[in-house]
Write a protein that holds these residues in place. Structure first.
Motif, PDB file in Angstrom:
ATOM      1  N   ASP A  57      87.663  -8.032  -0.557  1.00 25.18           N
ATOM      2  CA  ASP A  57      88.172  -6.674  -0.710  1.00 25.18           C
ATOM      3  C   ASP A  57      88.830  -6.250   0.603  1.00 25.18           C
ATOM      4  O   ASP A  57      88.838  -7.005   1.584  1.00 25.18           O
ATOM      5  CB  ASP A  57      87.065  -5.709  -1.159  1.00 25.18           C
ATOM      6  CG  ASP A  57      86.235  -5.152  -0.019  1.00 25.18           C
ATOM      7  OD1 ASP A  57      86.182  -5.770   1.069  1.00 25.18           O
ATOM      8  OD2 ASP A  57      85.615  -4.083  -0.199  1.00 25.18           O
ATOM      9  N   ARG A  58      89.406  -5.061   0.642  1.00 28.51           N
ATOM     10  CA  ARG A  58      90.190  -4.643   1.799  1.00 28.51           C
ATOM     11  C   ARG A  58      89.343  -4.546   3.067  1.00 28.51           C
ATOM     12  O   ARG A  58      89.879  -4.569   4.179  1.00 28.51           O
ATOM     13  CB  ARG A  58      90.892  -3.317   1.525  1.00 28.51           C
ATOM     14  CG  ARG A  58      89.958  -2.136   1.308  1.00 28.51           C
ATOM     15  CD  ARG A  58      90.742  -0.874   0.946  1.00 28.51           C
ATOM     16  NE  ARG A  58      91.727  -0.529   1.944  1.00 28.51           N
ATOM     17  CZ  ARG A  58      93.004  -0.266   1.695  1.00 28.51           C
ATOM     18  NH1 ARG A  58      93.449  -0.309   0.455  1.00 28.51           N
ATOM     19  NH2 ARG A  58      93.844   0.051   2.659  1.00 28.51           N
ATOM     20  N   SER A  59      88.023  -4.442   2.933  1.00 29.01           N
ATOM     21  CA  SER A  59      87.139  -4.371   4.090  1.00 29.01           C
ATOM     22  C   SER A  59      86.537  -5.728   4.451  1.00 29.01           C
ATOM     23  O   SER A  59      85.687  -5.808   5.339  1.00 29.01           O
ATOM     24  CB  SER A  59      86.013  -3.361   3.826  1.00 29.01           C
ATOM     25  OG  SER A  59      86.541  -2.066   3.611  1.00 29.01           O
ATOM     26  N   ARG A  81      84.792  -7.757   2.345  1.00 34.12           N
ATOM     27  CA  ARG A  81      83.640  -8.163   1.527  1.00 34.12           C
ATOM     28  C   ARG A  81      84.066  -9.279   0.569  1.00 34.12           C
ATOM     29  O   ARG A  81      85.105  -9.174  -0.076  1.00 34.12           O
ATOM     30  CB  ARG A  81      83.093  -6.985   0.734  1.00 34.12           C
ATOM     31  CG  ARG A  81      82.663  -5.785   1.580  1.00 34.12           C
ATOM     32  CD  ARG A  81      82.139  -4.687   0.660  1.00 34.12           C
ATOM     33  NE  ARG A  81      81.795  -3.463   1.352  1.00 34.12           N
ATOM     34  CZ  ARG A  81      82.610  -2.419   1.496  1.00 34.12           C
ATOM     35  NH1 ARG A  81      83.830  -2.464   0.992  1.00 34.12           N
ATOM     36  NH2 ARG A  81      82.218  -1.331   2.125  1.00 34.12           N
ATOM     37  N   ASP A 135      88.876  -1.438  -2.628  1.00 35.68           N
ATOM     38  CA  ASP A 135      87.641  -1.336  -1.864  1.00 35.68           C
ATOM     39  C   ASP A 135      86.478  -1.433  -2.838  1.00 35.68           C
ATOM     40  O   ASP A 135      86.463  -0.759  -3.878  1.00 35.68           O
ATOM     41  CB  ASP A 135      87.603   0.001  -1.117  1.00 35.68           C
ATOM     42  CG  ASP A 135      86.276   0.234  -0.423  1.00 35.68           C
ATOM     43  OD1 ASP A 135      86.092  -0.266   0.700  1.00 35.68           O
ATOM     44  OD2 ASP A 135      85.414   0.921  -1.015  1.00 35.68           O
ATOM     45  N   THR A 188      85.324   9.319   0.900  1.00 38.67           N
ATOM     46  CA  THR A 188      85.600   7.999   1.469  1.00 38.67           C
ATOM     47  C   THR A 188      86.968   7.939   2.135  1.00 38.67           C
ATOM     48  O   THR A 188      87.339   6.891   2.674  1.00 38.67           O
ATOM     49  CB  THR A 188      85.522   6.911   0.381  1.00 38.67           C
ATOM     50  OG1 THR A 188      86.625   7.053  -0.530  1.00 38.67           O
ATOM     51  CG2 THR A 188      84.206   7.012  -0.389  1.00 38.67           C
ATOM     52  N   GLY A 194      79.705   4.954  10.741  1.00 37.63           N
ATOM     53  CA  GLY A 194      79.900   3.990   9.664  1.00 37.63           C
ATOM     54  C   GLY A 194      79.369   4.385   8.313  1.00 37.63           C
ATOM     55  O   GLY A 194      79.141   3.527   7.467  1.00 37.63           O
ATOM     56  N   ASP A 245      79.842   6.240   4.692  1.00 38.57           N
ATOM     57  CA  ASP A 245      80.771   6.839   3.737  1.00 38.57           C
ATOM     58  C   ASP A 245      80.199   8.176   3.274  1.00 38.57           C
ATOM     59  O   ASP A 245      78.988   8.292   3.037  1.00 38.57           O
ATOM     60  CB  ASP A 245      80.977   5.933   2.520  1.00 38.57           C
ATOM     61  CG  ASP A 245      81.774   4.691   2.880  1.00 38.57           C
ATOM     62  OD1 ASP A 245      82.574   4.758   3.823  1.00 38.57           O
ATOM     63  OD2 ASP A 245      81.592   3.654   2.211  1.00 38.57           O
TER      64      ASP A 245
END
Length: 643
Positions: free
Chosen positions: A53-55, A57, A214, A548, A612, A614
């Motif tokens: 994913d974009r982070s 993961r 995400d 978020t 950190g 959300d």
């Protein structure tokens, strides 16, 4: 007869002589050829790239397992055999006696399979022993770490490791990699034995693909979509979120869904990505096309009056109806109240060719070219094929078929100032070592509308949420613009209210859009109207998402502070957190949840995001409630409620 017998006796002698000559003169060459023919290769599979994913993961990964074979005749094995049997038995749980028996009773003199399925750490341990004659062969299995989450985006692979749908299929060439090989020897029966010093060509592992979605937002969207479909008694649902400025897909989901770990257990209908493969008559969400054409061509302004009468009108023998009689209303109210009569009357003043061109400019009747397989282009008839009722019917979303992704792209153009952007789900590709190999460059397909047109239209779509058909999409403190839609499905040659498609498409914050979101619910039982079925799902997703996006939170807080500044100075305590409250954050350890009550929502959100966390924000002003409670471990997601 004598001559025949003589010849028969001479021929064998001649053949033997020739064979002897060949052996003497070419024997070494033939021997070398035989040895080369006995040598063969075994493929070393390449590891399929991961999907992240974009982070970062890992959503789809390979799990590596290694099979262990042995050639006990190799020089040097006997000296290490006792150590090997003892350690390998401890490592795998096999008995040492069983290992020795397996080797002693092997079928092939120079090859025996000992064990299947070492994990990565076990493989490294075995290699450290440096035992001659061992052959370790890798094999890979695909695993989707989060089950059904993002299933229709990820897709799945076939039994041979080839992508069959979704990103797995679209980017299969990059994910696959190139296998390597190592040399082995085979005897005349094809049995394998180790080839010490043989060539080894390492595989080129596949690239990793990084998505624009995400995981946390995707899971929240799927959760709310599934809940909404269930509560409405619907048969299916689709939701897509996109950055209207770049075309990056932020989330995409369908209900029902499937588990890509076990694709064979699901029907083809469950595996189908309705977001790009299904086309339907959009209903009132298509009113954007007529509104844009009429405003940009100076046919009407938002303030102009439109006579809708008693809520019905006849166009070329076809009666069109509104939900109720609105009488004389402004064109802005035609949109916010979703008047079919008002829209159709306005459309009759638009040239057919111009209406068609605006529909094309906004992306209808053609693919969006999203980087997912299976997209269809929808259906948009050319004016030459229209009937007398086509213009008025199309102005309210009938006699035209669109896909969900097309509809979202069109409303993204309204949100971003008039550019039709190309949707995409992949952000970048990386090597197995993490090196960035390619980055998606957001692109616009064309300018669909003038910025002045979108600026003029946007307030009418905001009014739809404030006082019109989509009040159920409202989120406190957040300005949302959008449009509801109700499209009846053709059944038995007639439109059926029992098989409607209810939709809502919108974007927020309305004056600086960061998220465009579409929700479609298929064949709901509780209501057929988008404002009653799809808008509440939109609301729930927006509520969970807003915290978020730090820039959206800052925007909400800034708007709230600006709007209430004068009143607060006169009637309420200052919105600056008292020094004693601020001191709590200064003393907070960062490992536990601080007491945020009494802080401004801006300060609370800033502190949490800095650490950190959300944030799901509800309301503005001073913090009244929080979850988790003070003193509990710092979470990954927290809820903050303002006044």
């Amino acid at each position: 007869m004598y001559m025949v017998l003589t010849l028969l006796s001479v021929v064998p002698l001649f053949v033997l002589a020739q064979m002897g000559w060949i052996v003497l003169t070419e024997g070494s060459e033939l021997k070398a050829r035989g040895q080369n023919q006995a040598r063969s290769t075994v493929e070393i599979p390449a590891m399929r790239g991961s999907i992240l994913d974009r982070s970062g993961r890992a959503l789809a990964i390979n799990t590596a397992r290694y099979d262990v074979a042995l050639d006990p005749t190799i020089d040097g094995f006997e000296q290490k055999s006792a150590m090997f049997y003892r350690k390998f038995a401890d490592l795998t749980g096999m008995s040492e006696s069983r290992l020795r028996t397996t080797v002693a009773e092997r079928y092939s003199p120079q090859y025996v399979m000992l064990y299947r399925g070492l994990d990565e750490m076990q493989r490294e341990t075995v290699e450290e022993w440096d035992v001659p004659g061992l052959i370790l062969s890798p094999r890979f299995a695909r695993r989707y770490n989060y089950g059904t989450t993002a299933a229709h985006v990820l897709g799945h692979i076939d039994t041979d490791g080839t992508g069959r749908s979704g990103v797995e299929l679209q980017y299969d060439d990059f994910l696959t990699g190139e296998p390597g090989w190592h040399a082995v020897k085979r005897d005349r029966r094809g049995r394998i034995k180790a080839f010490v010093g043989g060539t080894v060509v390492k595989p080129k592992h596949g690239q990793n693909v990084v998505l624009t979605i995400d995981l946390v937002r995707q899971a929240a969207l799927e959760d709310e979509l599934a809940r909404g479909v269930k509560e409405s008694g619907a048969k299916w649902g689709t939701a897509i979120a996109m950055d209207p400025n770049t075309g990056a897909i932020l989330a995409m989901a369908n209900v029902p869904t499937y588990d890509p770990n076990h694709p064979g257990r699901a029907t083809s209908a469950r595996r189908r990505n309705r977001s790009i493969t299904d086309q339907f008559e959009p209903g009132s969400t298509f009113k954007l096309v007529g509104a844009a054409a009429a405003v940009e061509q100076d046919i009407v302004s938002l303030e102009d009056s439109v006579e809708t009468g008693e809520g019905w009108a006849v166009f070329h023998g076809y009666t069109m109806k509104d939900v109720k009689a609105y009488g004389t209303i402004s064109f802005a109210e035609v949109l916010s109240k979703s008047s079919n009569v008002g829209m159709a009357k306005t459309a009759t003043r638009i040239d057919e060719g111009i209406f068609y061109q605006y529909a094309r400019n906004l992306g209808f009747g053609q693919p969006t070219w999203i980087d997912l397989p299976g997209e269809v282009g929808g259906t948009l008839k050319k004016p030459a094929n229209w009937s007398r009722t086509s213009l008025t019917s199309m102005s309210i979303g009938y006699e035209v078929s669109v896909t969900p992704i097309q509809l979202l792209a069109a409303y993204s153009a309204l949100a971003n100032g008039g550019l039709l952007v190309q949707p995409h789900v992949v952000k970048e590709r990386r090597s197995v070592t993490g090196e960035r190999l390619w980055t998606q460059r957001p692109d616009s397909i064309r300018r669909a509308l003038k910025p002045s047109t979108t600026d003029a239209l946007r307030p009418a779509f905001e009014k739809t949420v404030e006082t019109g058909t989509a009040t159920a999409a409202q989120v406190s403190g957040l300005e949302i613009a959008g449009k509801t839609g109700t499209a009846l499905k053709v059944s038995g040659g007639k439109y059926s209210g029992d098989q409607a498609r209810a939709s809502f498409v919108g974007f927020f914050p309305a004056d600086d859009p960061k998220i465009a979101l579409l929700v479609i619910v298929g064949e709901p039982e509780t209501s057929m109207y988008g404002g009653a079925v799809a808008a509440p799902i939109f609301q729930n997703i927006a509520r969970r998402w807003v915290g978020t996006f730090p820039e959206v939170v800052d925007h909400i807080v800034a708007e709230s502070d600006t709007a209430s500044a004068d009143v607060e100075r006169m009637t309420a305590p200052s919105q600056t957190s008292p020094p004693t409250v601020q001191a709590r954050l200064a003393d907070a350890s960062g490992d536990t949840m601080p007491d945020l009550r009494g802080l401004t929502t801006r300060d609370a959100v800033h502190w949490l995001q800095k650490h950190g966390v959300d944030v799901r924000l509800f309301g503005q002003g001073l913090v009244q409630k929080q979850s988790p409670q003070p003193g509990e471990p710092l979470p990954s997601t927290a809820m903050v409620t303002g006044e």
